[in-house]
Scaffold this motif. Structure first.
Motif, PDB file in Angstrom:
ATOM      1  N   GLY A 252       7.864  -3.964  -7.948  1.00 44.16           N
ATOM      2  CA  GLY A 252       9.220  -4.468  -8.655  1.00 44.16           C
ATOM      3  C   GLY A 252      10.070  -3.106  -8.729  1.00 44.16           C
ATOM      4  O   GLY A 252      11.260  -3.538  -8.599  1.00 44.16           O
ATOM      5  N   ARG A 253       9.579  -1.986  -8.932  1.00 44.79           N
ATOM      6  CA  ARG A 253      10.466  -0.813  -8.751  1.00 44.79           C
ATOM      7  C   ARG A 253      11.192  -0.717  -7.553  1.00 44.79           C
ATOM      8  O   ARG A 253      12.257  -0.269  -7.406  1.00 44.79           O
ATOM      9  CB  ARG A 253       9.790   0.503  -9.230  1.00 44.79           C
ATOM     10  N   GLU A 254      10.431  -0.819  -6.636  1.00 43.85           N
ATOM     11  CA  GLU A 254      10.934  -0.668  -5.126  1.00 43.85           C
ATOM     12  C   GLU A 254      12.041  -1.699  -4.949  1.00 43.85           C
ATOM     13  O   GLU A 254      13.414  -1.379  -4.288  1.00 43.85           O
ATOM     14  CB  GLU A 254      10.018  -0.795  -3.978  1.00 43.85           C
TER      15      GLU A 254
ATOM     16  N   TYR B 258       2.283   7.819  -9.964  1.00 40.58           N
ATOM     17  CA  TYR B 258       2.441   9.166 -10.048  1.00 40.58           C
ATOM     18  C   TYR B 258       3.487   9.461 -10.989  1.00 40.58           C
ATOM     19  O   TYR B 258       3.412  10.174 -11.854  1.00 40.58           O
ATOM     20  CB  TYR B 258       2.847   9.898  -8.557  1.00 40.58           C
ATOM     21  N   ILE B 259       4.608   8.604 -11.207  1.00 43.41           N
ATOM     22  CA  ILE B 259       5.536   8.852 -12.083  1.00 43.41           C
ATOM     23  C   ILE B 259       4.808   8.599 -13.380  1.00 43.41           C
ATOM     24  O   ILE B 259       5.417   9.216 -14.464  1.00 43.41           O
ATOM     25  CB  ILE B 259       6.911   7.599 -11.624  1.00 43.41           C
ATOM     26  N   ASP B 260       4.176   7.761 -13.592  1.00 42.82           N
ATOM     27  CA  ASP B 260       3.702   7.354 -14.923  1.00 42.82           C
ATOM     28  C   ASP B 260       2.491   8.089 -15.189  1.00 42.82           C
ATOM     29  O   ASP B 260       1.783   7.707 -16.217  1.00 42.82           O
ATOM     30  CB  ASP B 260       3.316   5.591 -14.684  1.00 42.82           C
TER      31      ASP B 260
ATOM     32  N   GLU C 189      -6.244  12.530  -7.501  1.00 46.35           N
ATOM     33  CA  GLU C 189      -4.954  11.919  -6.680  1.00 46.35           C
ATOM     34  C   GLU C 189      -3.709  12.246  -7.181  1.00 46.35           C
ATOM     35  O   GLU C 189      -2.662  12.811  -6.442  1.00 46.35           O
ATOM     36  CB  GLU C 189      -5.054  10.317  -7.117  1.00 46.35           C
ATOM     37  N   GLN C 190      -3.502  12.860  -8.519  1.00 42.00           N
ATOM     38  CA  GLN C 190      -2.313  13.446  -8.994  1.00 42.00           C
ATOM     39  C   GLN C 190      -2.044  14.650  -8.138  1.00 42.00           C
ATOM     40  O   GLN C 190      -0.614  14.858  -7.895  1.00 42.00           O
ATOM     41  CB  GLN C 190      -2.453  13.319 -10.418  1.00 42.00           C
ATOM     42  N   ALA C 191      -2.862  15.536  -8.211  1.00 40.86           N
ATOM     43  CA  ALA C 191      -2.639  16.496  -7.533  1.00 40.86           C
ATOM     44  C   ALA C 191      -2.603  16.650  -5.939  1.00 40.86           C
ATOM     45  O   ALA C 191      -1.761  17.392  -5.446  1.00 40.86           O
ATOM     46  CB  ALA C 191      -4.327  17.331  -7.869  1.00 40.86           C
TER      47      ALA C 191
ATOM     48  N   ALA D 169      12.445  10.412  -5.544  1.00 40.36           N
ATOM     49  CA  ALA D 169      13.747  10.558  -6.511  1.00 40.36           C
ATOM     50  C   ALA D 169      14.291   8.972  -6.353  1.00 40.36           C
ATOM     51  O   ALA D 169      14.626   9.001  -7.565  1.00 40.36           O
ATOM     52  CB  ALA D 169      14.625  11.668  -5.752  1.00 40.36           C
ATOM     53  N   GLY D 170      14.285   8.403  -5.581  1.00 40.20           N
ATOM     54  CA  GLY D 170      14.854   7.071  -5.435  1.00 40.20           C
ATOM     55  C   GLY D 170      14.344   6.131  -6.544  1.00 40.20           C
ATOM     56  O   GLY D 170      14.719   5.285  -7.142  1.00 40.20           O
ATOM     57  N   LEU D 171      12.967   6.301  -6.417  1.00 44.08           N
ATOM     58  CA  LEU D 171      12.079   5.416  -7.273  1.00 44.08           C
ATOM     59  C   LEU D 171      12.559   5.750  -8.773  1.00 44.08           C
ATOM     60  O   LEU D 171      12.523   5.050  -9.532  1.00 44.08           O
ATOM     61  CB  LEU D 171      10.611   5.554  -6.664  1.00 44.08           C
ATOM     62  N   ARG D 172      12.351   7.146  -8.977  1.00 47.18           N
ATOM     63  CA  ARG D 172      12.411   7.885 -10.301  1.00 47.18           C
ATOM     64  C   ARG D 172      13.671   7.263 -10.958  1.00 47.18           C
ATOM     65  O   ARG D 172      13.778   6.827 -12.172  1.00 47.18           O
ATOM     66  CB  ARG D 172      12.212   9.252 -10.338  1.00 47.18           C
TER      67      ARG D 172
END
Lengths: 212, 229
Positions: free
Chosen positions: A186-188, B17-19, B26-28, B45-48
């Motif tokens: 959805g975000r993409e 990762y954003i959430d 995995e995060q690391a 950056a685009g996704l964020r």
């Protein structure tokens, strides 16, 4: 709005389960904002969102016996709300494939009622929120509405209500893996959609034009 | 450069990762990859920014309060119907069964009575109505089968009998309805001189017996209906 203390909420739920309407109404006052906003962002219409919010609380009161005191009353409530929203969407969108295709082909054409639904939201208390022009809000709302319903609900629950993936999984009765996938897809899709409207974005929100 | 560079991060990884919904390992790993991969940095950056835009949507104030009316009926408690349900039938079940059987018997009696009346009328029209011959006592058993029904309400029966018998008699006038009634109630008195009205070989006998049965059934049905309400 502050989260009610755990034991207070448990007490209110217990009293509601014994038919105490005034106890249940305290829960309504706590959660009506969340329920209303989820339904509004999923369906994009204020009138309908208000009706469905009312139906949600009525249905919740009637079936509160079913609530087994699980980890999250909010998730349980939002599940009823999203189910109601799903039902409404299915009732009003008899040909989801057609409407989805036409929407993605012609993304610029948004409905006038969706525009008006965001006009009055300008007087936001948070200065950060005030940065979004009503026009931009409307674009974002349109971006949400062109998403498949599952992805839209997951994103609204995650990014507008701040639910964890686990809570979203409970709310939408699916697995955490599915939640993760729906949110990502959805975000993409939303990112691509918003990129087409980047001229509306304020400087600090301007999207990176990768691969360009 | 790490070996992670060979494979770029998926949208799903970046989104989770954003959430901060990845496992700590995995995060690391994602963080490490992002340090060195410009392409994934830009994707992130685009996704964020898309995420930030959605998150920046203001909470809309509710247009009204959604509290429920206080007079709303209490929430249906699941075990409540089961509590009340057995109470009522326990008291009424016996009388209900009794009523049902009385009604069934009455209906049966009505059917038999109608057959008798019909056969009496059909046979009586050309022949006239002169009763005679020997009584067949075996037919009394049909009548005796109905006596339990009668026994419960003798008072009503006697009052109704006087009203109802005349119309049946007019079809094929039987001279003495009086003895018929007493005959069914106290069979012992009727046994020694079998009256002509009860002789089933005669149309008049069938008629009177039929109308009697019909009468009994009507009484039975009326009584059970009265109890029902």
């Amino acid at each position: 709005m502050a989260q009610p203390a755990r034991e207070d909420e448990a007490l209110l739920i217990a009293r509601s389960q014994h038919g105490d309407v005034s106890a249940f109404n305290q829960l309504v006052l706590h959660y009506q904002q969340a329920v209303y906003n989820v339904v509004l962002r999923v369906l994009g219409d204020r009138e309908i969102a208000a009706d469905i919010t009312q139906e949600t609380f009525l249905a919740a009161f009637r079936s509160i016996q079913m609530f087994r005191g699980g980890p999250s009353f909010r998730a349980w409530l939002l599940r009823i709300a999203s189910n109601q929203a799903y039902d409404h969407w299915r009732r009003t969108h008899r040909h989801p494939v057609d409407s989805l295709e036409s929407m993605t082909e012609n993304e610029e054409s948004y409905s006038s009622e969706a525009i008006s639904s965001l006009i009055d939201t300008e007087q936001a208390v948070n200065p950060e929120e005030a940065l979004l022009s009503s026009e931009l809000q409307e674009v974002i709302q349109q971006g949400l509405e062109q998403l498949p319903l599952d992805q839209r609900v997951a994103i609204v629950l995650c990014d507008i209500q701040g639910l964890s993936y686990e809570e979203i999984a409970i709310t939408t009765q699916t697995t955490m893996g599915t939640v993760r996938s729906r949110i990502a897809r959805g975000r993409e899709r939303l990112r691509k959609y918003l990129q087409k409207h980047r001229e509306l974005l304020p400087g600090n929100y301007r999207l990176h034009t990768d691969r360009e | 450069m790490t070996q992670d560079n060979q494979e770029h991060l998926t949208i799903e990884q970046l989104s989770a990762y954003i959430d901060q919904e990845l496992s700590s390992d995995e995060q690391a790993a994602v963080a490490a990859h992002l340090q060195t991969c410009e392409q994934c940095q830009r994707a992130l950056a685009g996704l964020r920014q898309a995420v930030l835009l959605v998150r920046a949507l203001p909470q809309v104030e509710v247009p009204r309060s959604f509290v429920l009316p206080e007079e709303l009926a209490p929430a249906p408690i699941l075990h409540r119907p089961r509590e009340t349900e057995p109470v009522v039938p326990l008291q009424t079940r016996r009388s209900y069964l009794l009523r049902r059987s009385v009604r069934a018997l009455s209906t049966l009696a009505a059917a038999i009575g109608l057959i008798f009346i019909l056969s009496g009328v059909l046979a009586g029209i050309p022949l006239g109505f002169h009763g005679g011959g020997a009584a067949s006592s075996s037919n009394m058993s049909t009548d005796a089968g109905q006596s339990p029904t009668l026994g419960r309400t003798p008072d009503i029966m006697t009052t109704r009998k006087g009203e109802k018998t005349p119309p049946a008699v007019t079809n094929a006038p039987t001279p003495t309805p009086g003895p018929t009634n007493t005959g069914t109630h106290t069979p012992s008195s009727a046994q020694s001189p079998p009256p002509a009205v009860l002789d089933l070989a005669q149309p008049a006998g069938r008629l009177s017996l039929g109308s009697l049965l019909l009468l009994l059934s009507i009484v039975g049905l009326v009584v059970t209906r009265r109890r029902h309400t």
